[in-house]
Write an enzyme that holds these catalytic residues in place. Sequence first.
Site, PDB file in Angstrom:
ATOM      1  N   ILE A  26     -29.209 -80.041  24.097  1.00  0.00           N
ATOM      2  CA  ILE A  26     -27.801 -80.266  24.194  1.00  0.00           C
ATOM      3  C   ILE A  26     -27.642 -80.644  25.586  1.00  0.00           C
ATOM      4  CG2 ILE A  26     -25.485 -79.062  24.096  1.00  0.00           C
ATOM      5  CD1 ILE A  26     -26.768 -77.220  21.577  1.00  0.00           C
ATOM      6  N   LYS A  40     -29.295 -71.917  21.937  1.00  0.00           N
ATOM      7  CA  LYS A  40     -29.278 -72.868  22.734  1.00  0.00           C
ATOM      8  C   LYS A  40     -29.786 -72.046  24.002  1.00  0.00           C
ATOM      9  CE  LYS A  40     -26.219 -75.489  25.957  1.00  0.00           C
ATOM     10  NZ  LYS A  40     -24.713 -76.033  26.315  1.00  0.00           N
ATOM     11  N   TYR A  48     -25.858 -69.108  21.916  1.00  0.00           N
ATOM     12  CA  TYR A  48     -25.933 -69.556  23.097  1.00  0.00           C
ATOM     13  C   TYR A  48     -26.233 -68.720  24.332  1.00  0.00           C
ATOM     14  CZ  TYR A  48     -24.105 -72.818  27.057  1.00  0.00           C
ATOM     15  OH  TYR A  48     -23.869 -73.661  28.171  1.00  0.00           O
ATOM     16  N   THR A 101     -19.215 -77.445  29.276  1.00  0.00           N
ATOM     17  CA  THR A 101     -19.041 -78.710  29.864  1.00  0.00           C
ATOM     18  C   THR A 101     -17.646 -79.493  29.615  1.00  0.00           C
ATOM     19  OG1 THR A 101     -21.420 -79.095  29.808  1.00  0.00           O
ATOM     20  CG2 THR A 101     -19.897 -81.008  30.368  1.00  0.00           C
TER      21      THR A 101
END
Length: 300
Positions: A210, A169, A140, A45
């Site tokens: 998250i 994540k 992740y 992001t």
Amino acid sequence: MQFHSSSALITPFKKDLSVDEAAYESLIKRQILQGMDACVPVGTTGESATLTHKEHMRCIEIAIETCKNTKTPSNSCMKVLAGVGSNATSESLSLAKFAQKIGADAILCVSPYYNRPTQQGLFEHYKTIAQSVEIPVMLYDVPSRTGVSIEVPTALKLFREVPNIKAIKEASGSLKRVTELHYYEKDFKIFSGEDSLNHSIMFSGGCGVISVTGNLMPNLISQMVNCALKQKYQQALEIQNKLFHLHQALFVETNPIPIKMAMHLAGLIENPSYRLPLVAPSKETIQLLEKTLQQYEVIA
């Protein structure tokens, strides 16, 4: 990893496309004051793929400095989970060492994108990075972007064999993966990386989120997570449902295109600027965002 609610921070740019450091600091302070446990600078992001190495390090530095100098409502410091992802192991390793040196609480490392490494390659990538630092490491998994998934056996092997790999994540969209990971290793911390599944992942053994939506609505994301942690799942579900249309609107185009425009429309950043190959959202998307923000009484 002593945090549960966090936002994957956007990286605001000025009109000349340089990083707007003042705006970045302001956004982090807002996260602190609205109850988030942690912030995650320079992840997907945060447009990390189009930041220079120097800019990447500076964003981590700003996050750490701001969190150190701004107390939370409970008079503590918000944690920093620094993004150190790259498709070059050597670059991730360099960023990880830097993040640890300047005081990051933990690091988030996405799987190498474009390279499409084998499972053994993923294992060696993460092991090499984790062994270069002492702070906790979060894997992740986001195969829609990287082109390769950290398969469950690989993730479990990393957790079992590399002491400071503590969490993952999950942005695969698979609740089956979440339930498998939690079933085999209860201490392997799972964080939702997909806003539409936040409640479902928390209910299935997750310990935090998250969030992209958290850039705009940190207070509601924090409330949802806190309810889930207290096993008040019905209350958590009510908040998740309340955010349904916003979650949908923020992903109608590639993240972070909609969230940056939404933050601009809400008056939280001056410029909704993007670096190519990302471009501004379509007229239809802007209209949808305006309508959605009005629905949530963010704008008049």
